[in-house]
Design an enzyme around this catalytic site. Structure first.
Site, short mmCIF file in Angstrom:
data_model
loop_
_atom_site.label_atom_id
_atom_site.label_comp_id
_atom_site.label_asym_id
_atom_site.label_seq_id
_atom_site.Cartn_x
_atom_site.Cartn_y
_atom_site.Cartn_z
N SER A 136 49.20 45.29 118.33
CA SER A 136 49.42 45.47 119.77
C SER A 136 49.05 46.91 120.13
O SER A 136 48.89 47.75 119.23
CB SER A 136 50.90 45.22 120.06
OG SER A 136 51.28 45.73 121.32
N TYR A 173 59.92 45.63 119.08
CA TYR A 173 58.54 45.15 119.17
C TYR A 173 57.57 46.22 118.65
O TYR A 173 56.69 45.93 117.83
CB TYR A 173 58.22 44.78 120.63
CG TYR A 173 56.87 44.14 120.82
CD1 TYR A 173 56.70 42.78 120.61
CD2 TYR A 173 55.76 44.88 121.23
CE1 TYR A 173 55.45 42.18 120.78
CE2 TYR A 173 54.53 44.30 121.42
CZ TYR A 173 54.38 42.94 121.20
OH TYR A 173 53.14 42.36 121.37
P1 NDP Z 1 52.55 33.65 123.84
O1 NDP Z 1 54.00 33.77 124.21
O2 NDP Z 1 51.62 32.96 124.76
O3 NDP Z 1 52.39 33.01 122.39
C1 NDP Z 1 53.29 33.29 121.36
C2 NDP Z 1 53.05 32.24 120.28
O4 NDP Z 1 53.90 32.52 119.18
C3 NDP Z 1 53.37 30.85 120.77
O5 NDP Z 1 52.33 30.01 120.37
C4 NDP Z 1 54.66 30.51 120.06
O6 NDP Z 1 54.70 29.12 119.76
C5 NDP Z 1 54.54 31.32 118.78
N1 NDP Z 1 55.83 31.65 118.21
C6 NDP Z 1 56.76 32.51 118.68
N2 NDP Z 1 57.85 32.51 117.88
C7 NDP Z 1 57.59 31.64 116.87
C8 NDP Z 1 58.32 31.19 115.74
N3 NDP Z 1 59.55 31.65 115.46
N4 NDP Z 1 57.74 30.28 114.93
C9 NDP Z 1 56.50 29.80 115.18
N5 NDP Z 1 55.75 30.20 116.23
C10 NDP Z 1 56.31 31.10 117.08
O7 NDP Z 1 52.11 35.16 123.60
P2 NDP Z 1 50.71 35.88 123.34
O8 NDP Z 1 49.63 34.90 123.17
O9 NDP Z 1 50.61 36.93 124.35
O10 NDP Z 1 51.04 36.60 121.95
C11 NDP Z 1 50.40 36.28 120.74
C12 NDP Z 1 50.45 37.50 119.85
O11 NDP Z 1 49.73 38.56 120.48
C13 NDP Z 1 51.87 38.03 119.60
O12 NDP Z 1 51.96 38.50 118.28
C14 NDP Z 1 51.96 39.18 120.58
O13 NDP Z 1 52.90 40.15 120.16
C15 NDP Z 1 50.54 39.71 120.52
N6 NDP Z 1 50.15 40.55 121.65
C16 NDP Z 1 50.08 40.05 122.91
C17 NDP Z 1 49.67 40.88 123.94
C18 NDP Z 1 49.52 40.41 125.34
O14 NDP Z 1 49.21 41.24 126.22
N7 NDP Z 1 49.68 39.15 125.65
C19 NDP Z 1 49.36 42.29 123.72
C20 NDP Z 1 49.48 42.69 122.35
C21 NDP Z 1 49.86 41.85 121.37
P3 NDP Z 1 56.06 28.22 119.89
O15 NDP Z 1 56.80 28.73 121.08
O16 NDP Z 1 55.56 26.82 120.00
O17 NDP Z 1 56.80 28.44 118.61
#
Ligand code: NDP
Length: 256
Positions: free
Chosen positions: A146, A159
């Protein structure tokens, strides 16, 4: 041939959090390059929709319902992918979440939940997938950091710690697994329009405008912005690239 460097046909990728947001953007890119995909997440309806989307691209795709904070569930997930798809070439550690509070208000269980989901999950998935990644002969691990791997923010206590840790974990694994021809790299997304940041924009007033003003590209990122980098880091094109942390941020991290 240039195109064969990016050819993922015959390869199998696990994408944690592949059922939405950045994970789905990367999974689509990998599928378009020919990889079969295992979508790992908890929400079965979202995973089902993602699998249908990926199958439309002409590859095999399966949903493996898994909580990535549960070691036994990860073990079962890895075994299922090997059984159903035959091998593991690419592991994308993307699942993540945030709890937005200043450090003095964050409780221990909240800290642990963020660290477990964002950092310990990458450790467990990588460790447990390692035998299969080694066996395939040219394994690839892609960890998602991130801007909080570089910068701090008052509301990103656990985070930022987890995402800083992801970069150092990436570097350590890159060293450890280079003799196995496994490349381990991190992607550092800027501000991307997903469910995660829709929540942040509701909680943190002025965030939307601050990101626009601070991003040289003048826009929020889109999940499609992650298809190309995922293919590069998953393919033979990146065989001499390991231990890096590559920003995909519209210039956010180089804005003076
Ligand atoms: P979303 O909330 O859209 O996606 C998060 C994903 O993680 C979901 O598919 C969710 O699936 C999965 N997830 C969360 N917790 C669990 C768990 N305990 N077990 C299995 N799956 C899990 O967020 P983003 O697409 O934005 O984020 C994706 C990654 O990118 C993350 O690591 C985030 O920190 C990182 N990121 C995002 C940024 C942004 O601006 N959006 C910036 C920098 C980094 P489900 O709920 O079905 O379990």
């Amino acid at each position: 041939m240039t195109s064969s460097r990016f050819d993922l046909r015959g390869k199998v990728a696990i994408v944690t959090g592949g059922n939405g947001g950045i994970g789905l953007g990367m999974a689509r890119g990998l599928a378009d390059a020919g990889a079969d995909i295992a979508v790992v997440g908890r929400n079965e309806a979202k995973s089902k929709a993602a699998v249908e989307d990926l199958r439309q691209r002409g590859v095999k795709a399966i949903a493996v319902p898994t909580d990535v904070t549960d070691r036994a569930a990860i073990e079962a997930m890895i075994a299922r992918v090997v059984k159903d798809l035959g091998r593991i070439d690419i592991l994308v550690n993307n699942a993540g979440m945030s709890i937005r509070k200043p450090p003095h208000e964050l409780e221990l269980d909240e800290w642990n939940k963020v660290i477990d989901t964002n950092l310990t999950s990458a450790f467990l998935c990588s460790k447990l997938a390692y035998p299969a990644l080694k066996a395939c002969g040219n394994g690839k691990v892609i960890n998602i950091g991130s801007m909080m791997s570089i910068f701090g923010a008052s509301f990103a206590t656990a985070y930022a710690a987890s995402k800083g840790g992801i970069v150092q974990y990436t570097r350590a694994c890159a060293n450890a697994w280079a003799p196995d021809n496994i490349q381990v790299n991190a992607i550092l997304p800027g501000w991307i329009d997903t469910d995660l940041t829709r929540g942040a924009r509701q909680q943190v007033s002025g965030l939307h405008e601050r990101v626009l003003a601070r991003t040289p590209a003048g826009r929020w990122g889109d999940i499609d912005d992650f298809a190309g980098i995922a293919v590069f880091l998953a393919s033979p094109a990146s065989n001499f690239v390991t231990g890096t942390a590559i920003p995909v941020d519209g210039g956010f991290s180089v804005m003076a």
